[in-house]
Design an enzyme around this catalytic site. Structure first.
Site, PDB file in Angstrom:
ATOM      1  N   GLU A 174      45.004   6.629  19.155  1.00 45.67           N
ATOM      2  CA  GLU A 174      44.848   6.685  20.839  1.00 45.67           C
ATOM      3  C   GLU A 174      45.481   5.587  21.506  1.00 45.67           C
ATOM      4  O   GLU A 174      45.125   4.931  22.511  1.00 45.67           O
ATOM      5  CB  GLU A 174      43.492   6.887  21.274  1.00 45.67           C
ATOM      6  N   GLU A 218      40.462  16.514  14.497  1.00 44.86           N
ATOM      7  CA  GLU A 218      39.049  16.328  15.298  1.00 44.86           C
ATOM      8  C   GLU A 218      38.781  17.691  16.081  1.00 44.86           C
ATOM      9  O   GLU A 218      38.240  17.750  17.049  1.00 44.86           O
ATOM     10  CB  GLU A 218      39.134  15.154  16.215  1.00 44.86           C
TER      11      GLU A 218
END
Ligand code: GLA
Length: 351
Positions: free
Chosen positions: A132, A241
């Site tokens: 991220e 995810e």
């Protein structure tokens, strides 16, 4: 048409089927993991605060529990997120009272990487090396990168340092960059720039991790386009995810619904007492997503859900603020009693 009855065997010729688990989850879900899954991701246990809360003091007990359980099941680990702006202790950014110089941060990343790899290399087949680092919106520091402490102190150098260190100490594992909102065009462009920069600097990056947390009705065309864009960078892809929140069945925007958004009150009303039809829509979304993943089997090597069954998911604490109730999201393929939802049988049939 498949004549097998587990996800991992039905998908043997497509991709691995993975799940993220906590150190408690590895025991709790042992049966389901052994039956349906062939990849395991430690949910939080390899993150920086879990493994090196103080400089040089490594704490591996929780991660060890997951690795021991995975070894018992004969499942290799998809390791996750040592270099991330969250769940990272402050000491890494400091040199006494002063901000740490980039070189000191790089040395620390290298020492940390070495310790993790020496302990776990035999059981790890892939790493999310950096998590991220692209921004959702341009900020004062960058149109591309998140204005994290790492970025403020090092610019993009910390990402390069993390990949170089992981390549050095884990030459046998595949190295991934992992991010969310990865199918929203503006964010996708930032992620592509970030990956190209790493490639231009000669870093080994083998893959991109598409998180696929769904809080809004998936834009299936954008997902296909994104898979093609990321694959065109010469990368392998993992879905890392995946979860489909109840909210995704009611939200047709791009982002999470928040108090004040149109449709929010309806969402809360439904989410407090979801009907069987509403819950079934989650299975329907899984079927459509997997149809896409199957059609890109030449570039997708693993599909991991962020959790195993609805009795424990990070979304259990999903509230919208202090005065709002916690709203259960039922985001996984197995229900709170660990029973397969309707999508599981159909996913097996359609493989
Ligand atoms: C992000 C991280 C994961 C996890 C989830 C929420 O997507 O990559 O490690 O923390 O948020 O649980």
């Amino acid at each position: 048409m498949s004549n097998v009855s587990t996800l991992k065997s039905a998908y043997e010729n497509y991709f691995k089927i993975g799940a993220a688990v906590s150190s408690a989850g590895i025991g709790l879900y042992k049966g389901l993991l052994g039956e349906h899954f062939n990849s395991i991701t430690p949910e939080n246990e390899l993150k920086y605060t879990s493994t090196e809360p103080e400089e040089g003091k490594f704490t591996f007990d929780e991660a060890d529990r997951i690795f021991d359980g995975a070894r018992e099941l004969g499942i290799k680990v998809r390791a996750h997120a040592p270099v991330w702006h969250a769940q990272t202790p402050d000491w890494i950014y400091k040199d006494g009272d002063r901000p740490a110089a980039p070189e000191l941060i790089y040395e620390r990343i290298e020492a940390h990487t070495k310790a993790l790899c020496e302990r776990y290399n035999d059981d790890v087949y892939a790493w999310d090396v950096v998590n991220e680092a692209a921004c959702d919106e341009p900020n004062d520091l960058s149109p591309t990168y998140r204005d994290s402490e790492y970025f403020k102190l090092c610019g993009e150098g910390f990402i390069v340092a993390a990949f170089r260190a992981m390549d050095k100490y884990s030459p046998g594992a595949q190295l991934f960059y992992n991010d969310y909102s990865e199918c929203i065009p503006a964010k996708r462009e930032r992620i592509v720039r970030l990956i190209r920069t790493l490639q231009e600097k000669g870093c080994r990056i083998d893959g991109f991790g598409m998180q696929q947390h769904h809080f809004a009705a998936p834009d299936y065309d954008e997902i296909k386009r994104s898979i093609e864009v990321y694959a065109s960078l010469g990368l392998r892809l993992h879905i890392t995810e995946l979860d489909v929140s109840l909210m995704a069945t009611l939200n047709h925007g791009l982002d999470r619904l928040k108090p004040g958004d149109a449709g929010f009150a309806d969402y809360v009303r439904e989410a407090l007492h979801p009907t069987p039809e509403r819950l079934e829509m989650i299975s329907g979304i899984y079927l459509k997503l997997f149809e896409i993943y199957r059609s890109y089997r030449d570039v997708i090597d693993c599909v991991t859900t962020w959790g195993v069954a609805d009795d424990y998911t990070w979304l259990d604490s999903f509230g919208m603020g202090e005065d709002m109730p916690k709203l259960k999201q039922y985001p996984l393929m197995f229900d709170t009693a660990h029973k397969p939802k309707s999508c599981v049988g159909r996913l097996i049939e359609r493989a």
